[in-house]
Design a protein around this motif. Structure first.
Motif, PDB file in Angstrom:
ATOM      1  N   PRO A 146       8.306-129.686   3.374  1.00  0.00           N
ATOM      2  CA  PRO A 146       8.700-128.314   3.039  1.00  0.00           C
ATOM      3  C   PRO A 146       8.918-128.079   1.549  1.00  0.00           C
ATOM      4  N   VAL A 147       8.982-129.146   0.756  1.00  0.00           N
ATOM      5  CA  VAL A 147       9.196-128.991  -0.680  1.00  0.00           C
ATOM      6  C   VAL A 147       7.909-128.562  -1.376  1.00  0.00           C
ATOM      7  N   THR A 250      14.279-131.701  14.385  1.00  0.00           N
ATOM      8  CA  THR A 250      14.767-132.148  13.077  1.00  0.00           C
ATOM      9  C   THR A 250      15.929-133.134  13.177  1.00  0.00           C
ATOM     10  N   PRO A 251      16.965-132.900  13.990  1.00  0.00           N
ATOM     11  CA  PRO A 251      17.958-133.956  14.177  1.00  0.00           C
ATOM     12  C   PRO A 251      17.334-135.247  14.716  1.00  0.00           C
ATOM     13  N   LEU A 340      24.867-131.510  17.575  1.00  0.00           N
ATOM     14  CA  LEU A 340      23.978-132.662  17.440  1.00  0.00           C
ATOM     15  C   LEU A 340      23.616-132.889  15.980  1.00  0.00           C
ATOM     16  N   GLU A 341      23.285-131.824  15.285  1.00  0.00           N
ATOM     17  CA  GLU A 341      22.907-131.932  13.873  1.00  0.00           C
ATOM     18  C   GLU A 341      24.010-132.593  13.056  1.00  0.00           C
ATOM     19  N   VAL A 342      25.241-132.165  13.258  1.00  0.00           N
ATOM     20  CA  VAL A 342      26.347-132.683  12.458  1.00  0.00           C
ATOM     21  C   VAL A 342      26.653-134.132  12.822  1.00  0.00           C
ATOM     22  N   LEU A 414      13.747-128.101   7.891  1.00  0.00           N
ATOM     23  CA  LEU A 414      13.163-129.393   8.262  1.00  0.00           C
ATOM     24  C   LEU A 414      13.981-130.555   7.731  1.00  0.00           C
ATOM     25  N   TYR A 415      15.124-130.275   7.104  1.00  0.00           N
ATOM     26  CA  TYR A 415      16.047-131.305   6.650  1.00  0.00           C
ATOM     27  C   TYR A 415      17.383-131.262   7.373  1.00  0.00           C
TER      28      TYR A 415
END
Length: 416
Positions: A146-147, A250-251, A340-342, A414-415
């Motif tokens: 994505p960068v 992503t996670p 979940l992400e955290v 995406l990060y």
């Protein structure tokens, strides 16, 4: 325990993860694939240092993965795959990464990229994709950095033409299928972010061969260039419409990283133990006969092993947790995804810091001779130092802290 659905049941229902993955891996599944993974890891270990020194695409190593059935591990059994759970997949990756983190990274990306058929393709008939992946032992990679500037996807007749460059396209030059995304300009999908997959050898796809980094040197992580590549409707996997379930991938990627970083610490400790036990004599002030009897050596190992064990406990918990969330399918809520992400961000923090410390400090107990290139103990540190820069660790700490204090969730990307 696995839940296996018949072909008739699947064909009668719209595609969602609930149709594909549910429940948890039992001990039989975990034990079986752990043995397979260790067998492959033992073979990979023999050539890992040479592949690192060459820095070329690990084509022979990838064939070893196919030969042992690892390519189809998470493909649902009804489509010809092994039908394993994500907990099993992450354990396999960790075992392989102790021997060769580059090859393990490619395989881990394959599991997540090929599973975008479900994450982004709900409601679409993906049976042909899954069957082809299983029957041909295909490996998937991606060009989704994505960068980099977005790719250009312009309407052309009944399809599109894809143009642009994506760096850090791990595995793209060595695998069979490349998944990517771009916002369509014109045509039937005008304005939508289209997820599509094309074979590596399609006309107009080129690989500059520009991966020359400190670590992960055999991960085929160079750039991929698209020069008016034809994208047909049959290549469309799905669309990035921002549903909670689609963003669970992503996670999964971050969880993969945590397992690879843990493996770096585990692999470094395993090799360091062998080197320490083989060391002759001892430090003249120690009062013991060998380094392996030195209490200060014991203390160093004790600290490094204990911290690594703590990371393993967290990783094991989250590997299993990932199956729970994925199994919810379209019922995944934003709150489910955020928790979940955290949790995974927390693993990313501790696995990075512990792995960097372990892979550096093992030299303190293995001696100057262990710094020889032929020994290869430095490979673990070079790999983790390189890959841990994928996204800034401080921002992962911010994710965890903001959620803990205020319940704040970072913007989905995406990060994150």
């Amino acid at each position: 325990m696995s839940t296996v659905l018949s072909a008739e049941t699947l064909s009668a229902a719209p595609l969602s993860s609930a149709n594909l993955w549910s429940g948890h891996a039992d001990n039989r599944e975990l034990d079986h694939w752990s043995v397979v993974a260790q067998t492959v890891a033992d073979e990979l270990a023999k050539g890992a240092l040479e592949r690192d020194h060459r820095g070329t695409d690990p084509l022979e190593a990838l064939e070893l993965l196919r030969e042992h059935g690892l390519a189809g591990l998470v493909v649902p059994a009804v489509y010809g795959g092994a039908g394993a759970h994500w907990e099993t997949a992450f354990r396999v990756i960790r075992i392989l990464a102790r021997a060769d983190a580059s090859v393990a990274q490619i395989l881990g990306y394959h599991y997540l990229n090929s599973s975008c058929l479900a994450f982004y393709g709900a409601g679409r008939d993906q049976s042909a994709w899954f069957r082809r992946t299983a029957e041909q032992n295909q490996l998937w990679s991606d060009a989704l950095n994505p960068v980099d500037p977005d790719l250009e996807l312009l309407a052309d007749g009944t399809g599109y033409r894809l143009t642009g460059l994506k760096r850090f396209a791990t595995g793209a030059s060595a695998t069979d299928v490349i998944i990517s995304a771009a916002q369509a300009s014109g045509g039937r999908h005008d304005g939508r972010v289209v997820i599509f997959a094309v074979e590596r050898g399609r006309e107009g796809i080129g690989f500059p061969g520009d991966w020359d980094h400190l670590g992960q040197r055999a991960s085929a992580s160079g750039s991929v260039r698209f020069d008016a590549v034809r994208v047909e409707e049959a290549d469309v996997v799905g669309f990035d419409d921002g549903t909670a379930f689609s963003t669970v991938v992503t996670p999964g990627v971050q969880l993969l990283f945590g397992n690879i970083y843990l493996a770096a610490a585990e692999g470094a400790l395993e090799q360091a133990r062998e080197l320490t036990l083989a060391r002759r004599n001892s430090w003249f002030l120690s009062g013991v006969q060998t380094y392996a009897e030195d209490p200060l050596v014991h203390r160093t190992y004790g600290e490094l092993v204990a911290r690594t064990q703590a990371v393993k406990a967290l990783a094991d918990k989250l590997n299993r947790r990932y199956d729970e969330v994925v199994g919810l399918g379209d019922a995944v809520t934003e709150a489910d995804r955020a928790r979940l992400e955290v949790e995974v961000a927390g693993l990313k923090v501790v696995s990075t810091e512990v792995a960097l410390d372990v892979t550096s400090r093992v030299f303190e107990v293995t001696g100057a001779s262990s710094t020889k290139r032929s020994v290869g103990l430095d490979l673990y540190w070079r790999n983790i130092r390189t890959h841990s820069l994928h996204d800034p660790l401080d921002y992962k700490k911010t994710e965890v802290g903001a959620y803990f204090l205020n319940g704040t969730v970072q913007p989905i990307s995406l990060y994150t």
